[in-house]
Design a protein around this motif. Structure first.
Motif, short mmCIF file in Angstrom:
data_model
loop_
_atom_site.label_atom_id
_atom_site.label_comp_id
_atom_site.label_asym_id
_atom_site.label_seq_id
_atom_site.Cartn_x
_atom_site.Cartn_y
_atom_site.Cartn_z
N ASN A 132 0.85 -1.20 0.00
CA ASN A 132 0.00 0.00 0.00
C ASN A 132 0.88 1.24 0.00
O ASN A 132 2.04 1.20 0.43
CB ASN A 132 -0.89 0.02 1.25
N LEU A 133 0.33 2.35 -0.49
CA LEU A 133 1.11 3.58 -0.50
C LEU A 133 0.17 4.77 -0.42
O LEU A 133 -1.01 4.68 -0.77
CB LEU A 133 1.95 3.68 -1.77
N THR A 134 0.74 5.89 0.03
CA THR A 134 -0.02 7.15 0.07
C THR A 134 0.85 8.27 -0.49
O THR A 134 2.03 8.37 -0.15
CB THR A 134 -0.44 7.50 1.51
N VAL A 135 0.26 9.07 -1.33
CA VAL A 135 0.91 10.24 -1.90
C VAL A 135 0.19 11.47 -1.39
O VAL A 135 -1.05 11.49 -1.30
CB VAL A 135 0.85 10.19 -3.45
N THR B 82 -15.30 19.18 -2.40
CA THR B 82 -15.86 19.50 -1.07
C THR B 82 -14.86 19.14 0.02
O THR B 82 -14.28 18.04 0.00
CB THR B 82 -17.16 18.70 -0.84
N GLY B 83 -14.64 20.04 0.97
CA GLY B 83 -13.73 19.77 2.08
C GLY B 83 -14.14 18.50 2.80
O GLY B 83 -15.32 18.33 3.12
N GLY B 84 -13.17 17.61 3.05
CA GLY B 84 -13.46 16.35 3.72
C GLY B 84 -13.94 15.24 2.80
O GLY B 84 -14.14 14.10 3.23
N GLU B 85 -14.09 15.56 1.54
CA GLU B 85 -14.63 14.58 0.58
C GLU B 85 -13.67 13.41 0.39
O GLU B 85 -12.46 13.59 0.36
CB GLU B 85 -14.86 15.28 -0.76
N THR C 263 -8.02 5.57 -3.33
CA THR C 263 -8.86 6.38 -2.47
C THR C 263 -8.28 7.79 -2.42
O THR C 263 -7.11 7.97 -2.12
CB THR C 263 -8.93 5.81 -1.04
N PHE C 264 -9.12 8.76 -2.73
CA PHE C 264 -8.72 10.16 -2.77
C PHE C 264 -9.44 10.90 -1.66
O PHE C 264 -10.62 10.70 -1.44
CB PHE C 264 -9.09 10.79 -4.11
N GLN C 265 -8.69 11.77 -0.98
CA GLN C 265 -9.31 12.56 0.09
C GLN C 265 -8.93 14.02 -0.08
O GLN C 265 -7.78 14.35 -0.39
CB GLN C 265 -8.86 12.05 1.45
N PHE C 266 -9.89 14.89 0.13
CA PHE C 266 -9.68 16.33 0.10
C PHE C 266 -9.74 16.82 1.54
O PHE C 266 -10.67 16.48 2.27
CB PHE C 266 -10.78 17.00 -0.73
N GLY C 267 -8.75 17.59 1.97
CA GLY C 267 -8.72 18.04 3.35
C GLY C 267 -9.90 18.93 3.70
O GLY C 267 -10.49 19.56 2.82
N ASP C 268 -10.23 18.96 4.97
CA ASP C 268 -11.38 19.74 5.44
C ASP C 268 -11.26 21.21 5.03
O ASP C 268 -12.26 21.85 4.69
CB ASP C 268 -11.50 19.65 6.96
N ALA C 269 -10.05 21.75 5.06
CA ALA C 269 -9.84 23.16 4.73
C ALA C 269 -9.57 23.38 3.25
O ALA C 269 -9.32 24.51 2.82
CB ALA C 269 -8.66 23.71 5.55
N ARG C 270 -9.63 22.33 2.48
CA ARG C 270 -9.41 22.37 1.01
C ARG C 270 -8.03 22.92 0.67
O ARG C 270 -7.86 23.65 -0.33
CB ARG C 270 -10.52 23.15 0.30
N LYS C 271 -7.04 22.59 1.51
CA LYS C 271 -5.67 23.00 1.22
C LYS C 271 -4.78 21.80 0.89
O LYS C 271 -3.64 21.98 0.48
CB LYS C 271 -5.07 23.72 2.43
N ASP C 272 -5.28 20.60 1.12
CA ASP C 272 -4.43 19.44 0.92
C ASP C 272 -5.27 18.25 0.47
O ASP C 272 -6.50 18.23 0.61
CB ASP C 272 -3.68 19.09 2.21
N SER C 273 -4.57 17.27 -0.08
CA SER C 273 -5.25 16.07 -0.56
C SER C 273 -4.30 14.89 -0.48
O SER C 273 -3.07 15.07 -0.40
CB SER C 273 -5.70 16.28 -2.01
N SER C 274 -4.85 13.71 -0.47
CA SER C 274 -4.02 12.51 -0.46
C SER C 274 -4.62 11.49 -1.42
O SER C 274 -5.82 11.48 -1.69
CB SER C 274 -3.91 11.92 0.94
N LEU C 275 -3.72 10.65 -1.91
CA LEU C 275 -4.09 9.53 -2.78
C LEU C 275 -3.52 8.27 -2.15
O LEU C 275 -2.31 8.19 -1.95
CB LEU C 275 -3.52 9.74 -4.19
#
Lengths: 111, 113
Positions: free
Chosen positions: A18-21, A51-54, A62-74
């Motif tokens: 597994n990996l996260t970027v 959307t923040g937290g999406e 799996t993609f995530q958008f940070g609550d403050a919409r400043k960061d994201s992860s894959l």
């Protein structure tokens, strides 16, 4: 100027791991996109988060958008050799239609 | 989404010459973009090309070096003029059919000797 920092820059793993970027910024983006680019090809859009937290899932990705919409992860689960490529995040800010690209994460999945 | 083609897919050119890259889209789009991707690097926006108006260039890029045409809503060209080895890159066009999602062509790999 909006900047996107991606980490890690390079990642070499074995098949099945597994990996996260990560994609981070001090700026707020109205939307953020993830692309994968294979050698000799143009970037292919994987997902857009707005959307923040999406959280969005695309098979093993799996993609995530940070609550403050400043960061994201894959996050990729059980990586396969076909996941090898350059992963790029790109953010769009408000009324500015231009995309700001991160420097990319070059992922190599070894058999 | 949109299907985008670029010509040529690759070329090797001599210093001092010019190359025109074509970008064709399968649907009408207002906004088209041209990017440069230098070896091992991310994408840098060269200019935005809207039909019926002059292209808008980003800092560090000028019309004399990278003239752009946008004769209709499905086609654009980028010319790389008076090339030097530093212009060796992948050149990509993209379109934004709706929202903030951009779709890219396959790119033109340019090598300048």
């Amino acid at each position: 100027t909006q900047l996107l920092e991606q980490s890690p820059q390079f990642l070499s793993i074995q098949e099945g791991e597994n990996l996260t970027v990560y994609c981070n910024s001090s700026s707020v983006f109205s939307s953020l996109q993830w692309y994968r680019q294979e050698p000799g090809e143009g970037p292919v859009l994987l997902v857009t988060v707005v959307t923040g937290g999406e959280v969005k899932k695309l098979k093993r990705l799996t993609f995530q958008f940070g609550d403050a919409r400043k960061d994201s992860s894959l996050h990729i689960t059980a990586a396969q050799t076909g996941d090898t490529g350059l992963y790029l995040c790109a953010g769009s800010g408000g009324s500015n239609y231009k995309l700001t690209f991160g420097k990319g994460t070059l992922l190599t999945v070894n058999p | 989404s949109a299907v985008i083609s670029q010509k040529p897919s690759r070329d090797i050119c001599q210093r001092g010459t010019s190359l025109t890259i074509q970008c064709q889209v399968d649907s009408q789009v207002t906004m088209m973009f041209w990017y440069r991707q230098q070896p091992g690097q991310s994408l840098t926006l060269i200019a935005t090309a809207n039909q019926g108006s002059e292209a808008t260039y980003e800092s560090g890029f000028v019309i004399d070096k990278f003239p752009i045409s946008r004769p209709n809503l499905t086609f654009s060209t980028l010319t790389v003029s008076n090339m030097s080895p530093e212009d060796s890159s992948i050149y990509l066009c993209s379109v934004e059919p709706a929202g903030n999602e951009q779709f890219f062509g396959p790119g033109t790999r340019l090598t300048v000797l």
